[in-house]
Design a protein around this motif. Sequence first.
Motif, PDB file in Angstrom:
ATOM      1  N   LYS A  25       0.854  -1.196   0.000  1.00  0.00           N
ATOM      2  CA  LYS A  25       0.000   0.000   0.000  1.00  0.00           C
ATOM      3  C   LYS A  25       0.882   1.235   0.000  1.00  0.00           C
ATOM      4  O   LYS A  25       1.918   1.284   0.678  1.00  0.00           O
ATOM      5  N   SER A  27      -0.713   5.029  -0.171  1.00  0.00           N
ATOM      6  CA  SER A  27      -1.909   5.840  -0.446  1.00  0.00           C
ATOM      7  C   SER A  27      -1.742   7.233   0.116  1.00  0.00           C
ATOM      8  O   SER A  27      -1.549   7.418   1.327  1.00  0.00           O
ATOM      9  N   THR A  29      -3.347  10.666   1.192  1.00  0.00           N
ATOM     10  CA  THR A  29      -4.660  11.155   1.607  1.00  0.00           C
ATOM     11  C   THR A  29      -4.691  12.674   1.762  1.00  0.00           C
ATOM     12  O   THR A  29      -5.758  13.250   1.941  1.00  0.00           O
ATOM     13  N   TYR A  82       3.193   1.264  12.840  1.00  0.00           N
ATOM     14  CA  TYR A  82       2.276   0.229  13.313  1.00  0.00           C
ATOM     15  C   TYR A  82       2.888  -1.143  13.034  1.00  0.00           C
ATOM     16  O   TYR A  82       3.289  -1.435  11.902  1.00  0.00           O
ATOM     17  N   LEU A  85      -0.874  -2.658  10.629  1.00  0.00           N
ATOM     18  CA  LEU A  85      -1.439  -1.454  10.034  1.00  0.00           C
ATOM     19  C   LEU A  85      -2.954  -1.452  10.179  1.00  0.00           C
ATOM     20  O   LEU A  85      -3.617  -2.453   9.893  1.00  0.00           O
ATOM     21  N   ILE A  90      -9.317   5.832   5.375  1.00  0.00           N
ATOM     22  CA  ILE A  90      -8.934   7.216   5.664  1.00  0.00           C
ATOM     23  C   ILE A  90      -9.681   8.144   4.721  1.00  0.00           C
ATOM     24  O   ILE A  90      -9.625   7.979   3.499  1.00  0.00           O
ATOM     25  N   ILE A  97      -3.578  12.417   8.739  1.00  0.00           N
ATOM     26  CA  ILE A  97      -2.757  11.475   7.973  1.00  0.00           C
ATOM     27  C   ILE A  97      -2.601  11.974   6.538  1.00  0.00           C
ATOM     28  O   ILE A  97      -3.582  12.248   5.848  1.00  0.00           O
ATOM     29  N   ARG A 100      -0.280   6.828   3.843  1.00  0.00           N
ATOM     30  CA  ARG A 100      -0.274   5.530   4.538  1.00  0.00           C
ATOM     31  C   ARG A 100       0.484   4.526   3.683  1.00  0.00           C
ATOM     32  O   ARG A 100       0.225   4.392   2.487  1.00  0.00           O
ATOM     33  N   GLY A 102       1.902   0.447   3.614  1.00  0.00           N
ATOM     34  CA  GLY A 102       1.775  -0.882   4.195  1.00  0.00           C
ATOM     35  C   GLY A 102       2.768  -1.855   3.580  1.00  0.00           C
ATOM     36  O   GLY A 102       3.188  -1.683   2.426  1.00  0.00           O
ATOM     37  N   GLY A 108       3.362  -1.229   8.880  1.00  0.00           N
ATOM     38  CA  GLY A 108       3.309  -0.053   8.029  1.00  0.00           C
ATOM     39  C   GLY A 108       3.425   1.218   8.833  1.00  0.00           C
ATOM     40  O   GLY A 108       3.668   1.188  10.046  1.00  0.00           O
ATOM     41  N   ASP A 110       2.101   5.650   8.959  1.00  0.00           N
ATOM     42  CA  ASP A 110       1.436   6.845   8.460  1.00  0.00           C
ATOM     43  C   ASP A 110       2.393   8.020   8.591  1.00  0.00           C
ATOM     44  O   ASP A 110       3.175   8.098   9.557  1.00  0.00           O
ATOM     45  N   THR A 112       1.953  11.883   9.309  1.00  0.00           N
ATOM     46  CA  THR A 112       0.917  12.780   9.791  1.00  0.00           C
ATOM     47  C   THR A 112       1.448  14.204   9.850  1.00  0.00           C
ATOM     48  O   THR A 112       2.659  14.427   9.918  1.00  0.00           O
TER      49      THR A 112
END
Length: 287
Positions: A25, A27, A29, A82, A85, A90, A97, A100, A102, A108, A110, A112
């Motif tokens: 992953k 992604s 956001t 994490y 994850l 989200i 965030i 993200r 993974g 994984g 984030d 922030t």
Amino acid sequence: MPEMPEVQGLVEFLRARVTGLTFTKASVTAFSALKTYDPPIDALVGSAATGVERHGKFVDVATTGGIHLVFHLAKAGWLRWYDVLPSTIIKPGKTPIALRVGFDDGSGFDLTEAGTKKSLAVYAVRSPADVPGIARLGPDPLDAGLDRDAFAALLAGRRTQIKGVLRDQSIIAGVGNAYSDEILHAAKMSPYALAANLTEAEVDTLYAAMITTLTEAIDAARGKPPADLKDAKRRGMRVHGRRGEACPVCGDEVRSVFFADNSLEYCPTCQTSGKILADRRLSRLLK
């Protein structure tokens, strides 16, 4: 703002945990955080992390696919790790965030960013040099090539306050507002001293203070998880963020000079012969 020691702590933490893992992953956001479009960020998926390096305050995750995930945490960004994850969806604009990531073992992280001013930056590039901020970086302060004489050459002829020189990423990479305060306090030097006017002895003292301060801070950050790095930084500060407290060296009150979006801290007894710096950006020592 995370600076060289905390970023190095993050790099070593990530290197130990993600090297060899495959991205499942990637992604974004907070779309303002993504500064590149070719290659696309999701091209990381399916490739494995081969290593993690630091360039100044930038973190660089290299992959088998030839793509580098590079990020800069700016003033209010951070990394949240994490072991497992979260699977929650989200919603863009509804969370701090920004990114993200993974991996295939379920772990994984984030990225922030707190506050309303969004400066965190994420890049997917084929080479770290494709990131403009990396391309213009000066030498790392702990690089073996930056010896005392090379450091003196960087300062020579600069009619600029030494505080600004230490913070200028194109001159020296990785030092920011906090550690420039700490270095100057250790060197017993005014933040308003002009780089070009430093004596040979003062250059010696400043160089030694820079090496010692940053080495000790990296040692303090080493081995700590991301959640503990900020507190470790605060505990290690002698003057930065300590306005109104007693200087640990002489007992004088730590003072501040406030600017538009930050402040510097210093000890009058240790650094300015007891004189108080006027609270203006272009002030000089009070006569």
